[in-house]
Write a protein that holds these residues in place. Structure first.
Motif, PDB file in Angstrom:
ATOM      1  N   TRP A  11      -0.727   4.476  12.229  1.00 28.01           N
ATOM      2  CA  TRP A  11      -1.684   4.322  11.029  1.00 28.01           C
ATOM      3  C   TRP A  11      -1.837   5.309  10.243  1.00 28.01           C
ATOM      4  O   TRP A  11      -2.538   5.501   9.154  1.00 28.01           O
ATOM      5  CB  TRP A  11      -3.031   4.250  11.796  1.00 28.01           C
ATOM      6  N   ASN A  44      -3.623   0.128  -3.674  1.00 21.95           N
ATOM      7  CA  ASN A  44      -3.200  -1.160  -2.956  1.00 21.95           C
ATOM      8  C   ASN A  44      -2.950  -2.234  -3.823  1.00 21.95           C
ATOM      9  O   ASN A  44      -3.913  -2.264  -4.904  1.00 21.95           O
ATOM     10  CB  ASN A  44      -4.254  -1.796  -1.964  1.00 21.95           C
ATOM     11  N   PHE A 104      -5.400   5.332  -0.492  1.00 19.54           N
ATOM     12  CA  PHE A 104      -4.085   4.497  -0.763  1.00 19.54           C
ATOM     13  C   PHE A 104      -4.258   3.860  -2.184  1.00 19.54           C
ATOM     14  O   PHE A 104      -5.511   3.834  -2.831  1.00 19.54           O
ATOM     15  CB  PHE A 104      -4.244   3.669   0.244  1.00 19.54           C
ATOM     16  N   ARG A 133       1.974   6.586   4.357  1.00 18.20           N
ATOM     17  CA  ARG A 133       3.191   6.108   4.257  1.00 18.20           C
ATOM     18  C   ARG A 133       3.476   6.106   2.801  1.00 18.20           C
ATOM     19  O   ARG A 133       2.791   5.797   1.772  1.00 18.20           O
ATOM     20  CB  ARG A 133       3.558   4.681   4.978  1.00 18.20           C
ATOM     21  N   GLY A 178       0.970  -1.171  -0.105  1.00 23.94           N
ATOM     22  CA  GLY A 178      -0.066  -0.032   0.019  1.00 23.94           C
ATOM     23  C   GLY A 178       0.743   1.321  -0.025  1.00 23.94           C
ATOM     24  O   GLY A 178       1.940   1.289   0.605  1.00 23.94           O
ATOM     25  N   ARG A 206     -10.179  -6.701   6.058  1.00 22.88           N
ATOM     26  CA  ARG A 206      -9.676  -5.408   5.378  1.00 22.88           C
ATOM     27  C   ARG A 206     -10.068  -5.720   3.921  1.00 22.88           C
ATOM     28  O   ARG A 206      -9.503  -6.500   3.227  1.00 22.88           O
ATOM     29  CB  ARG A 206      -8.176  -5.047   5.496  1.00 22.88           C
ATOM     30  N   THR A 214      -8.284   3.000  -2.927  1.00 20.75           N
ATOM     31  CA  THR A 214      -8.958   2.489  -1.529  1.00 20.75           C
ATOM     32  C   THR A 214      -8.819   3.524  -0.378  1.00 20.75           C
ATOM     33  O   THR A 214      -7.999   4.408  -0.121  1.00 20.75           O
ATOM     34  CB  THR A 214      -8.382   1.351  -0.915  1.00 20.75           C
ATOM     35  N   ALA A 215     -10.037   3.668   0.230  1.00 17.73           N
ATOM     36  CA  ALA A 215     -10.311   4.850   1.299  1.00 17.73           C
ATOM     37  C   ALA A 215      -9.282   4.285   2.438  1.00 17.73           C
ATOM     38  O   ALA A 215      -9.345   2.906   3.073  1.00 17.73           O
ATOM     39  CB  ALA A 215     -11.816   4.929   1.743  1.00 17.73           C
ATOM     40  N   PRO A 216      -8.767   5.338   3.183  1.00 18.92           N
ATOM     41  CA  PRO A 216      -7.939   4.980   4.330  1.00 18.92           C
ATOM     42  C   PRO A 216      -8.688   3.912   5.451  1.00 18.92           C
ATOM     43  O   PRO A 216      -9.943   4.568   5.556  1.00 18.92           O
ATOM     44  CB  PRO A 216      -7.406   6.381   4.815  1.00 18.92           C
ATOM     45  N   VAL A 217      -8.094   3.080   5.906  1.00 14.96           N
ATOM     46  CA  VAL A 217      -8.644   2.308   7.118  1.00 14.96           C
ATOM     47  C   VAL A 217      -7.876   2.722   8.199  1.00 14.96           C
ATOM     48  O   VAL A 217      -6.423   2.820   8.160  1.00 14.96           O
ATOM     49  CB  VAL A 217      -8.637   0.956   6.813  1.00 14.96           C
ATOM     50  N   ASP A 243       4.112   0.296   2.023  1.00 15.49           N
ATOM     51  CA  ASP A 243       3.991  -0.532   3.114  1.00 15.49           C
ATOM     52  C   ASP A 243       3.979  -2.021   2.717  1.00 15.49           C
ATOM     53  O   ASP A 243       2.846  -2.058   1.607  1.00 15.49           O
ATOM     54  CB  ASP A 243       2.594  -0.054   3.952  1.00 15.49           C
ATOM     55  N   ASP A 278       3.114  -5.827   3.538  1.00 13.73           N
ATOM     56  CA  ASP A 278       2.902  -6.741   4.520  1.00 13.73           C
ATOM     57  C   ASP A 278       2.726  -8.357   4.118  1.00 13.73           C
ATOM     58  O   ASP A 278       2.271  -8.303   2.949  1.00 13.73           O
ATOM     59  CB  ASP A 278       1.390  -6.461   4.991  1.00 13.73           C
ATOM     60  N   PHE A 302      -9.523  -3.783   1.541  1.00 13.19           N
ATOM     61  CA  PHE A 302      -8.204  -3.427   0.616  1.00 13.19           C
ATOM     62  C   PHE A 302      -7.092  -4.455   0.398  1.00 13.19           C
ATOM     63  O   PHE A 302      -6.356  -4.326  -0.424  1.00 13.19           O
ATOM     64  CB  PHE A 302      -7.816  -1.888   1.061  1.00 13.19           C
TER      65      PHE A 302
HETATM   66  N1  LIG Z   1      -6.959   1.676   2.330  1.00 13.39           N
HETATM   67  C1  LIG Z   1      -6.003   1.307   3.198  1.00 13.39           C
HETATM   68  N2  LIG Z   1      -5.877   1.907   4.567  1.00 13.39           N
HETATM   69  C2  LIG Z   1      -4.865   1.528   5.085  1.00 13.39           C
HETATM   70  N3  LIG Z   1      -4.650   1.987   6.549  1.00 13.39           N
HETATM   71  C3  LIG Z   1      -3.156   1.491   6.715  1.00 13.39           C
HETATM   72  S1  LIG Z   1      -2.553   1.725   8.065  1.00 13.39           S
HETATM   73  N4  LIG Z   1      -2.811   1.030   5.635  1.00 13.39           N
HETATM   74  C4  LIG Z   1      -1.455   0.558   5.584  1.00 13.39           C
HETATM   75  C5  LIG Z   1      -1.172  -0.864   5.529  1.00 13.39           C
HETATM   76  O1  LIG Z   1      -1.480  -1.519   6.510  1.00 13.39           O
HETATM   77  C6  LIG Z   1      -3.635   1.027   4.695  1.00 13.39           C
HETATM   78  C7  LIG Z   1      -3.687   0.713   3.162  1.00 13.39           C
HETATM   79  O2  LIG Z   1      -2.684  -0.001   2.618  1.00 13.39           O
HETATM   80  N5  LIG Z   1      -4.825   0.924   2.586  1.00 13.39           N
END
Ligand SMILES: Nc1nc2nc(S)n(CCO)c2c(=O)[nH]1
Length: 158
Positions: free
Chosen positions: A89, A56, A54, A92, A9, A121, A43-46, A95, A97, A123
């Motif tokens: 959170w 993704n 973001f 960035r 992301g 999630r 994608t909308a931030p979570v 990222d 994962d 995303f």
């Molecule tokens: N849509 C979305 N929301 C996120 N919130 C975090 S923290 N991250 C970083 C990954 O954990 C993201 C992301 O990659 N995409």
């Protein structure tokens, strides 16, 4: 050979270029073979909502590396792209994962697989299931079950 699913992301800078740069660094790593890359999803931030949206993707790798070695490689790529770990959170530049490592359950310091938040999630789940190989492992069956019950519009994935 190990099968590894990653989620990548980014929501800072040239987001598409950040994804390409990270994917190219994985591609250039001896011992890692990229078998599939998902589409790019906006994608909308979570988590922390007051930040840019973001991009993704998910990737399927085949690798000779262990899970811990994969974690180190992901961290090296984040550092290479200038990842700054300030707001937990928060925004960035990149990222990476580890979502799944074969069909294993791993719980050691700094690494839990399946990723502890992946099932909640969209995303992560939508790009993952776009490239997931059949027959689905039990982890992927659960991912499919969860995403089937999600309202993707509400989850902010397009
Ligand atoms: N849509 C979305 N929301 C996120 N919130 C975090 S923290 N991250 C970083 C990954 O954990 C993201 C992301 O990659 N995409």
């Amino acid at each position: 050979m190990n099968k590894v699913y990653l989620s990548i992301g980014t929501n800072i800078g040239d987001r598409e270029q950040n994804l390409k740069h990270a994917a190219n660094l994985l591609y250039d790593t001896s011992g890692i073979d990229i078998k599939a890359i998902s589409s790019i999803y906006e994608t909308a931030p979570v988590g922390y909502l007051d930040q840019p949206s973001f991009l993704n993707i998910s990737l399927l790798l085949e690798t000779t590396f262990s899970a811990m070695e994969c974690l180190k490689i992901c961290q090296m790529i984040e550092n290479e792209l200038g990842r700054v770990r300030d707001i937990r959170w928060g925004p960035r530049i990149i990222d990476l994962d580890i979502l799944l490592f074969n069909n294993e359950n791993i719980e050691v310091e700094h690494l839990i697989v399946p990723h502890p938040r992946m099932y909640e999630r969209a995303f992560v789940l939508v790009p993952l299931l776009e490239i997931a190989e059949q027959p689905f492992s039990t982890h992927l069956e659960m991912a499919k079950e969860n995403v089937t019950n999600m309202d993707l519009q509400k989850e902010g994935i397009t």
